[in-house]
Design a protein around this motif. Sequence first.
Motif, PDB file in Angstrom:
ATOM      1  N   LEU A 115      20.183  61.799  59.787  1.00 60.36           N
ATOM      2  CA  LEU A 115      19.827  61.838  61.204  1.00 60.36           C
ATOM      3  C   LEU A 115      20.082  63.210  61.787  1.00 60.36           C
ATOM      4  N   VAL A 116      21.183  63.821  61.391  1.00 62.31           N
ATOM      5  CA  VAL A 116      21.517  65.159  61.873  1.00 62.31           C
ATOM      6  C   VAL A 116      20.528  66.175  61.327  1.00 62.31           C
ATOM      7  N   ASP A 117      20.231  66.069  60.020  1.00 66.32           N
ATOM      8  CA  ASP A 117      19.305  67.005  59.388  1.00 66.32           C
ATOM      9  C   ASP A 117      17.931  66.962  60.044  1.00 66.32           C
ATOM     10  N   LYS A 118      17.485  65.781  60.427  1.00 67.33           N
ATOM     11  CA  LYS A 118      16.151  65.617  61.021  1.00 67.33           C
ATOM     12  C   LYS A 118      16.150  65.905  62.526  1.00 67.33           C
ATOM     13  N   GLN A 119      17.334  66.205  63.053  1.00 69.38           N
ATOM     14  CA  GLN A 119      17.486  66.507  64.484  1.00 69.38           C
ATOM     15  C   GLN A 119      16.998  65.368  65.369  1.00 69.38           C
ATOM     16  N   LEU A 120      17.234  64.137  64.903  1.00 66.60           N
ATOM     17  CA  LEU A 120      16.851  62.963  65.691  1.00 66.60           C
ATOM     18  C   LEU A 120      17.876  62.683  66.783  1.00 66.60           C
ATOM     19  N   ILE A 121      19.086  63.120  66.566  1.00 59.04           N
ATOM     20  CA  ILE A 121      20.127  62.962  67.571  1.00 59.04           C
ATOM     21  C   ILE A 121      20.342  64.313  68.227  1.00 59.04           C
ATOM     22  N   LYS A 122      20.166  64.358  69.539  1.00 60.93           N
ATOM     23  CA  LYS A 122      20.253  65.619  70.267  1.00 60.93           C
ATOM     24  C   LYS A 122      21.324  65.544  71.347  1.00 60.93           C
ATOM     25  N   THR A 123      21.781  66.691  71.774  1.00 60.27           N
ATOM     26  CA  THR A 123      22.802  66.774  72.818  1.00 60.27           C
ATOM     27  C   THR A 123      22.264  66.204  74.127  1.00 60.27           C
ATOM     28  N   ILE A 124      23.053  65.370  74.776  1.00 64.88           N
ATOM     29  CA  ILE A 124      22.668  64.789  76.061  1.00 64.88           C
ATOM     30  C   ILE A 124      22.873  65.830  77.149  1.00 64.88           C
ATOM     31  N   LYS A 125      21.837  66.040  77.953  1.00 66.79           N
ATOM     32  CA  LYS A 125      21.909  67.021  79.032  1.00 66.79           C
ATOM     33  C   LYS A 125      22.049  66.316  80.381  1.00 66.79           C
ATOM     34  N   THR A 126      22.931  66.809  81.209  1.00 63.66           N
ATOM     35  CA  THR A 126      23.122  66.233  82.542  1.00 63.66           C
ATOM     36  C   THR A 126      22.003  66.702  83.471  1.00 63.66           C
ATOM     37  N   GLU A 127      21.352  65.760  84.125  1.00 64.81           N
ATOM     38  CA  GLU A 127      20.254  66.106  85.025  1.00 64.81           C
ATOM     39  C   GLU A 127      20.801  66.834  86.260  1.00 64.81           C
ATOM     40  N   LYS A 128      20.095  67.845  86.709  1.00 65.89           N
ATOM     41  CA  LYS A 128      20.528  68.607  87.868  1.00 65.89           C
ATOM     42  C   LYS A 128      20.573  67.719  89.109  1.00 65.89           C
ATOM     43  N   VAL A 129      21.548  67.963  89.961  1.00 66.59           N
ATOM     44  CA  VAL A 129      21.746  67.138  91.151  1.00 66.59           C
ATOM     45  C   VAL A 129      20.535  67.194  92.063  1.00 66.59           C
ATOM     46  N   HIS A 130      19.963  68.394  92.292  1.00 68.90           N
ATOM     47  CA  HIS A 130      18.840  68.507  93.227  1.00 68.90           C
ATOM     48  C   HIS A 130      17.608  67.739  92.712  1.00 68.90           C
ATOM     49  N   THR A 131      17.498  67.592  91.378  1.00 66.85           N
ATOM     50  CA  THR A 131      16.396  66.815  90.813  1.00 66.85           C
ATOM     51  C   THR A 131      16.572  65.344  91.138  1.00 66.85           C
ATOM     52  N   GLN A 132      17.814  64.871  91.050  1.00 66.09           N
ATOM     53  CA  GLN A 132      18.101  63.474  91.387  1.00 66.09           C
ATOM     54  C   GLN A 132      17.847  63.212  92.870  1.00 66.09           C
ATOM     55  N   VAL A 133      18.224  64.186  93.704  1.00 65.45           N
ATOM     56  CA  VAL A 133      17.979  64.050  95.150  1.00 65.45           C
ATOM     57  C   VAL A 133      16.475  63.996  95.409  1.00 65.45           C
ATOM     58  N   TYR A 134      15.741  64.898  94.771  1.00 62.28           N
ATOM     59  CA  TYR A 134      14.284  64.945  94.921  1.00 62.28           C
ATOM     60  C   TYR A 134      13.647  63.615  94.523  1.00 62.28           C
ATOM     61  N   GLU A 135      14.016  63.090  93.355  1.00 64.54           N
ATOM     62  CA  GLU A 135      13.425  61.841  92.862  1.00 64.54           C
ATOM     63  C   GLU A 135      13.704  60.685  93.811  1.00 64.54           C
ATOM     64  N   GLN A 136      14.919  60.636  94.356  1.00 62.39           N
ATOM     65  CA  GLN A 136      15.278  59.546  95.261  1.00 62.39           C
ATOM     66  C   GLN A 136      14.502  59.636  96.577  1.00 62.39           C
TER      67      GLN A 136
END
Length: 250
Positions: free
Chosen positions: A7-28
Amino acid sequence: MVVAKNLVDKQLIKTIKTEKVHTQVYEQLRAILLEGHWRAGEKIPSETELCRLMGVSRISVRTALNSLIAQGFLIPRQGEGTFVVDVSVDMNMNMLVPIIGLDKGSILEVLEFRKILEVGIVPLVFQNLSGEDVKWLLQNVEELEGTAEEEIARITELDLGFHRKLCEISGNSLVIKVNKILNELFRTSMENVVIALGNQTGRKYHRRIVDVIAAGDREGTVEILREHIQNTIDNIIKIQQDTDLPERLR
């Protein structure tokens, strides 16, 4: 362990990125607008109030609001606040349809789309057709037949109106909305077609279409409507080969 390594070799598992706050505000805020909780003309809460309600910084709120203003959802008024412009589908979908110059391919693509749409709604047209609708279509044809060749704008409007009326008769709200959204694109395409072909094609086919509709001939309507738009497509392809034509028609 082998599975985990694969799974690691195939890069199927990737680092989780925190969504920017202003993007969450925009979506809401965008969701609130699209769902109609804030109506056209209504003043929305101030930046300070939104910061308090959402528990975020002023910069996050301001960035989100600026995005919504740029997209046409909101409008700021000096000394008054920020107001809702119009979040209806009819208005805001227009922002998704950039009207750029029509080239050789796009004129044909508009016609192909119209053929798919208008031929496809014929069953609905017959399902909802009234005597008043037939009368309107007939009057439109008579006006087109009586319009001089040089009156490009008038011919364009009458021709466009005929096809728009078929969409309206269908009674399908999505078909009607799509037609409204693409109205200016259809208008530009129609005007180019009229300049290239005149109104003889419209006169000929619109009269035939009204006759078969009035006669209750659904299959005949499908056949003639398809033939009408395909004939226009074929003629446009032919004239595009004429190097003496303006670039927009070639």
